[in-house]
Design an enzyme around this catalytic site. Structure first.
Site, PDB file in Angstrom:
ATOM      1  NE  ARG A 115     -17.525 -60.784 -32.516  1.00 13.72           N
ATOM      2  CZ  ARG A 115     -17.330 -59.559 -32.990  1.00 13.72           C
ATOM      3  NH1 ARG A 115     -18.011 -59.146 -34.032  1.00 13.72           N
ATOM      4  NH2 ARG A 115     -16.469 -58.756 -32.415  1.00 13.72           N
ATOM      5  CE  LYS A 157      -8.450 -39.936 -36.466  1.00 12.69           C
ATOM      6  NZ  LYS A 157      -9.567 -39.141 -36.948  1.00 12.69           N
ATOM      7  N   GLY A 209     -11.106 -56.927 -31.417  1.00 14.09           N
ATOM      8  CA  GLY A 209     -11.080 -56.003 -32.554  1.00 14.09           C
ATOM      9  C   GLY A 209      -9.939 -56.268 -33.518  1.00 14.09           C
ATOM     10  N   GLY A 250     -13.750 -53.097 -27.164  1.00 11.76           N
ATOM     11  CA  GLY A 250     -14.061 -52.070 -26.170  1.00 11.76           C
ATOM     12  C   GLY A 250     -14.098 -52.650 -24.770  1.00 11.76           C
TER      13      GLY A 250
HETATM   14  P1  AMP Z   1      -8.285 -48.628 -33.641  1.00 18.50           P
HETATM   15  O1  AMP Z   1      -9.269 -48.614 -34.782  1.00 18.50           O
HETATM   16  O2  AMP Z   1      -8.247 -47.381 -32.847  1.00 18.50           O
HETATM   17  O3  AMP Z   1      -8.385 -49.879 -32.800  1.00 18.50           O
HETATM   18  O4  AMP Z   1      -6.813 -48.723 -34.293  1.00 18.50           O
HETATM   19  C1  AMP Z   1      -6.510 -49.679 -35.247  1.00 18.50           C
HETATM   20  C2  AMP Z   1      -6.328 -49.036 -36.581  1.00 18.50           C
HETATM   21  O5  AMP Z   1      -5.171 -48.204 -36.525  1.00 18.50           O
HETATM   22  C3  AMP Z   1      -6.078 -50.019 -37.705  1.00 18.50           C
HETATM   23  O6  AMP Z   1      -7.122 -49.949 -38.646  1.00 18.50           O
HETATM   24  C4  AMP Z   1      -4.767 -49.540 -38.330  1.00 18.50           C
HETATM   25  O7  AMP Z   1      -4.808 -49.546 -39.737  1.00 18.50           O
HETATM   26  C5  AMP Z   1      -4.625 -48.129 -37.818  1.00 18.50           C
HETATM   27  N1  AMP Z   1      -3.214 -47.681 -37.783  1.00 18.50           N
HETATM   28  C6  AMP Z   1      -2.171 -48.346 -37.293  1.00 18.50           C
HETATM   29  N2  AMP Z   1      -1.039 -47.672 -37.513  1.00 18.50           N
HETATM   30  C7  AMP Z   1      -1.361 -46.535 -38.166  1.00 18.50           C
HETATM   31  C8  AMP Z   1      -0.607 -45.440 -38.691  1.00 18.50           C
HETATM   32  N3  AMP Z   1       0.708 -45.385 -38.571  1.00 18.50           N
HETATM   33  N4  AMP Z   1      -1.281 -44.467 -39.330  1.00 18.50           N
HETATM   34  C9  AMP Z   1      -2.620 -44.533 -39.460  1.00 18.50           C
HETATM   35  N5  AMP Z   1      -3.398 -45.540 -38.985  1.00 18.50           N
HETATM   36  C10 AMP Z   1      -2.783 -46.544 -38.342  1.00 18.50           C
END
Ligand code: AMP
Length: 393
Positions: free
Chosen positions: A34, A190, A351, A374
């Site tokens: 960064r 999620k 991210g 974001g």
């Molecule tokens: P986010 O934090 O919403 O941007 O999503 C990214 C995160 O999703 C990463 O830390 C991944 O480890 C997680 N992720 C990806 N695939 C899966 C899965 N099948 N089950 C649980 N977590 C997951």
């Protein structure tokens, strides 16, 4: 919006808001990307011979109200040292961001703005104090552009304002204003927090490849057994509505790789043989009740490759699997290689996806890797960014 090329900076006190939200272990910066990203803007401003350059950023999430506490790992003191090394220039670290700055200090880094209540509150009086340091405001902090923090929003109203080179790049590339067909890859952990943005993105792209953790909520909504994989029960009905509305648009994985949650919990302690025995690759229609899926499988990668063959642009937000844990980074890495070796325009949201791409040797073959998670998703969904809108005066 004004840019560095259209602003007169010579002899002026320039306030530059950057995103130096770097990971620190004690006083050691473990990844200075960064800071490196902001160097072209800093160098260009300095080349214009301003009277003073005041640089400011947030770092992490310290408890507000700590003032000039110099508290590690949130203090910017180590960043000032590092920046000084990179620029080969003296950087004056201003431990109390609200105190007046002496004119002899030519390049100044203010202490973490989030030590002060006013930053997150978007306080006008806090912004006024920051404005008193300078004559001109430049925003190069794309990662914070979706927020209304004082230093990116209220402050921009108080001084003649413009954007830095990094912000220019981000705004040029992070959009759906690219050649169609556009395929999105969406792999968040999620869906709940991102639902409004996800819906907008889904409506606008030509196809959307679903992976990550979110896919299981959708599969469950479609009546498919997902075993012990991540499911957001309260989102199943919403997912069902989206499935009906966008039946032909969402591309689902056809197979998955996983293990029991118990094996996953102890993964780093398992031997190579134990890992091999625990790891199962299963078709989507036969996920065992005891299995949790942590990555999409090789057949899915083939399917996604075929979908991408017909695309002119791909926008990628979220890894396909738990890429932090080997071998659940396999599909993400494979897709990185496939996209890098293709001719399609490739835009990577910030991210986790940006870190996953940067871990490979293909990062420089992507069209654009955003510095804001974001903020990039907001832009791709077609939303306006407050810190950008305020500059359009
Ligand atoms: P986010 O934090 O919403 O941007 O999503 C990214 C995160 O999703 C990463 O830390 C991944 O480890 C997680 N992720 C990806 N695939 C899966 C899965 N099948 N089950 C649980 N977590 C997951």
């Amino acid at each position: 919006m004004k840019t560095l090329s259209t602003m007169k900076l010579t002899g002026k006190r320039v306030f530059l808001r950057v995103d130096f939200n770097v990971p620190l272990k004690g006083t050691k910066i473990t990844d200075d990307l960064r800071i490196q990203n902001a160097l072209p803007t800093i160098r260009k401003i300095l080349a214009a011979k301003p009277e003073q350059l005041i640089i400011a950023t947030h770092l992490g999430r310290p408890e507000p109200g700590k003032g000039s506490a110099g508290l590690l790992p949130y203090s910017l003191a180590p960043v000032a040292k590092h920046l000084s090394k990179l620029l080969k220039k003296t950087i004056y670290f201003h431990a109390n961001a609200l105190a007046p700055i002496e004119s002899k200090d030519k390049i100044v880094l203010l202490e973490n703005l989030r030590f002060y209540d006013g930053e997150k509150n978007g306080s006008l009086s806090f912004a006024k104090t920051l404005a008193s340091h300078a004559d001109i405001y430049i925003d190069d902090a794309f990662g914070t552009a979706h927020r209304k923090d004082a230093s990116v929003y209220a402050l921009a109203k108080l001084l003649p304002s413009g954007i830095g080179l990094l912000m220019e790049q981000e705004l040029r590339y992070v959009s759906l204003d690219h050649k169609r067909p556009i395929v999105a890859i969406f792999g968040a952990a999620k869906i709940k927090d991102k639902l409004p943005l996800f819906k907008k993105l889904l409506a606008k792209v030509d196809k959307l490849i679903l992976g990550g953790g979110v896919v299981f909520t959708f599969l469950k909504a479609g009546g498919i057994e997902v075993g012990k994989s991540l499911v957001e029960e309260e989102m199943v009905s919403e997912a069902r509505t989206l499935l009906k509305k966008y039946a032909g648009k969402i591309v689902f994985p056809t197979d998955f790789v996983g293990s029991t949650p118990a094996s996953f919990k102890n993964w780093i302690k398992l031997s190579a043989t134990e890992k091999k025995a625990a790891l199962k690759t299963v078709p989507v229609e036969a996920i065992p009740k005891t299995l949790a899926c942590y990555d999409v499988g090789p057949k899915s990668v083939k399917l996604f490759t075929a979908v991408l063959k017909n695309a002119k642009t791909v926008v990628w937000n979220g890894p396909l699997g738990v890429f932090e844990v080997k071998p659940y980074d396999a599909s993400t890495n494979k897709l990185v290689k496939i996209i890098a070796e293709s001719k399609i325009t490739s835009i990577v949201g910030g991210g986790d996806t940006a870190s996953a791409v940067r871990k490979t040797k293909y990062a420089n073959r992507f069209t654009h890797i955003s510095t804001g998670g974001g903020a990039s998703l907001e832009l791709l969904a077609g939303n306006k960014l407050p810190a950008i809108e305020v500059l359009k005066r």
